[in-house]
Design an enzyme around this catalytic site. Structure first.
Site, PDB file in Angstrom:
ATOM      1  N   CYS A 135       0.705  -1.216   0.014  1.00 14.15           N
ATOM      2  CA  CYS A 135      -0.041   0.050   0.101  1.00 14.15           C
ATOM      3  C   CYS A 135       0.726   1.438  -0.042  1.00 14.15           C
ATOM      4  O   CYS A 135       0.476   2.296  -0.146  1.00 14.15           O
ATOM      5  CB  CYS A 135      -1.000  -0.035   1.123  1.00 14.15           C
ATOM      6  SG  CYS A 135      -0.125   0.319   2.622  1.00 14.15           S
ATOM      7  N   GLY A 136       2.091   1.059   0.022  1.00  9.46           N
ATOM      8  CA  GLY A 136       2.895   2.276   0.261  1.00  9.46           C
ATOM      9  C   GLY A 136       2.847   2.966   1.609  1.00  9.46           C
ATOM     10  O   GLY A 136       2.167   2.604   2.760  1.00  9.46           O
TER      11      GLY A 136
END
Length: 295
Positions: A135-136
């Site tokens: 997801c970062g």
């Protein structure tokens, strides 16, 4: 910018294994109803702790799950994308030899030394401590915050034009440069291309956002920023975060083999970027900046 490319100086590393981009594993493969044992290459996923230091002050700003390789570029690209450090701010990047880091973690910890005697204010990083490869960084800056950071707009007036034929060629050229993907089938990629479709650099990682950070870090460490007049091609989908990183690097055109998110489209339209999605075979969708695509 200087780089410490030999992190072993002054460190006892005889028993330390430096992680590589692939890991060998035994797997069971079912063929025609019979289970066979074989060896397989897996994409390595390990944590990378990014520290910054100025004078005697030191702080951990992020821990991200990544594929080992180009770690200094990843750290530089992350800090640049978050507005923490410009190229002139960085004195050196090295694997960490601090006393609190055990030997087995030293290749998973990077220290970026900044010029000056004190760390900058880092309110934007207060919620960025732990990130995943999927997801970062969660809770990234809003469009309003980006307007303040990216003014004047770096991409809006970029005169770059790219032909459909060049765009059609990018997925294949990106795939040809994915050496680790060829072994594992499990990595994302980000590639920097000229308007004629020539690849300048390609980076791979289990996290699509990490691959972009590595690419931006490469540009930062080789004095190529900003990246006006170039095209970013990414595998997978295009998220808001990827568009944010492309925007801060000055990239006017972003292409992906899959779909963009709604906020990615909003960002592209807000900041005058060109966003191409579903780029496969000889077709694609244009979500923003159609004026840059043509013969």
């Amino acid at each position: 910018m200087s780089r410490d490319l030999d992190p072993r100086d002054g460190i006892e590393v005889e028993a330390v294994r430096r992680p590589g981009p692939t890991t060998r594993a035994r797997v069971g493969q079912m063929r025609s109803g019979t289970l066979h044992e074989r060896r397989d290459d897996l994409a390595t996923e390990e944590p990378l702790e990014i520290r910054i230091q100025a004078g005697e002050e030191r702080r951990t700003v992020a821990i991200t799950m990544r594929t080992p390789g180009h770690d200094f570029e990843l750290a530089a690209g992350f800090l640049y994308g978050e507005g923490v450090a410009a190229p002139a701010d960085v004195a050196s990047i090295a694997y960490c030899a601090d006393d609190d880091v055990p030997p087995e973690a030293r290749y998973n910890t990077v220290t970026v030394r900044l010029r000056g005697d004190a760390l900058p204010d880092l309110p934007s990083l207060d919620r960025h401590f732990m990130t995943s490869s999927a997801c970062g960084v969660c809770g990234t800056a809003s469009l309003d915050a980006l307007r303040g950071r990216c003014s004047p707009l770096p991409a809006a007036d970029d005169p770059l034009r790219v032909s459909p034929e060049v765009l059609y060629s990018l997925p294949g050229r990106l795939r040809q440069a994915q050496g680790v993907f060829g072994k594992t089938g499990g990595l994302h990629a980000a590639g920097l291309f000229t308007a004629e479709g020539e690849p300048l650099a390609v980076r791979e990682d289990v996290g699509r956002h990490n691959a972009v950070d590595k690419l931006v870090g490469w540009a930062m460490m080789t004095g190529r920023l900003p990246l006006g007049g170039h095209v970013l091609m990414v595998s997978g989908r295009t998220s808001y975060e990827i568009m944010q990183k492309a925007l801060t690097a000055g990239l006017p055109v972003v292409c992906a083999v899959s779909a963009p998110s709604s906020l990615a489209v909003d960002l592209a339209r807000e900041f005058g970027m060109t966003l191409v999605g579903f780029l496969r075979e000889e077709r694609f969708n244009l979500y923003a900046g159609a004026h840059r695509v043509g013969r």
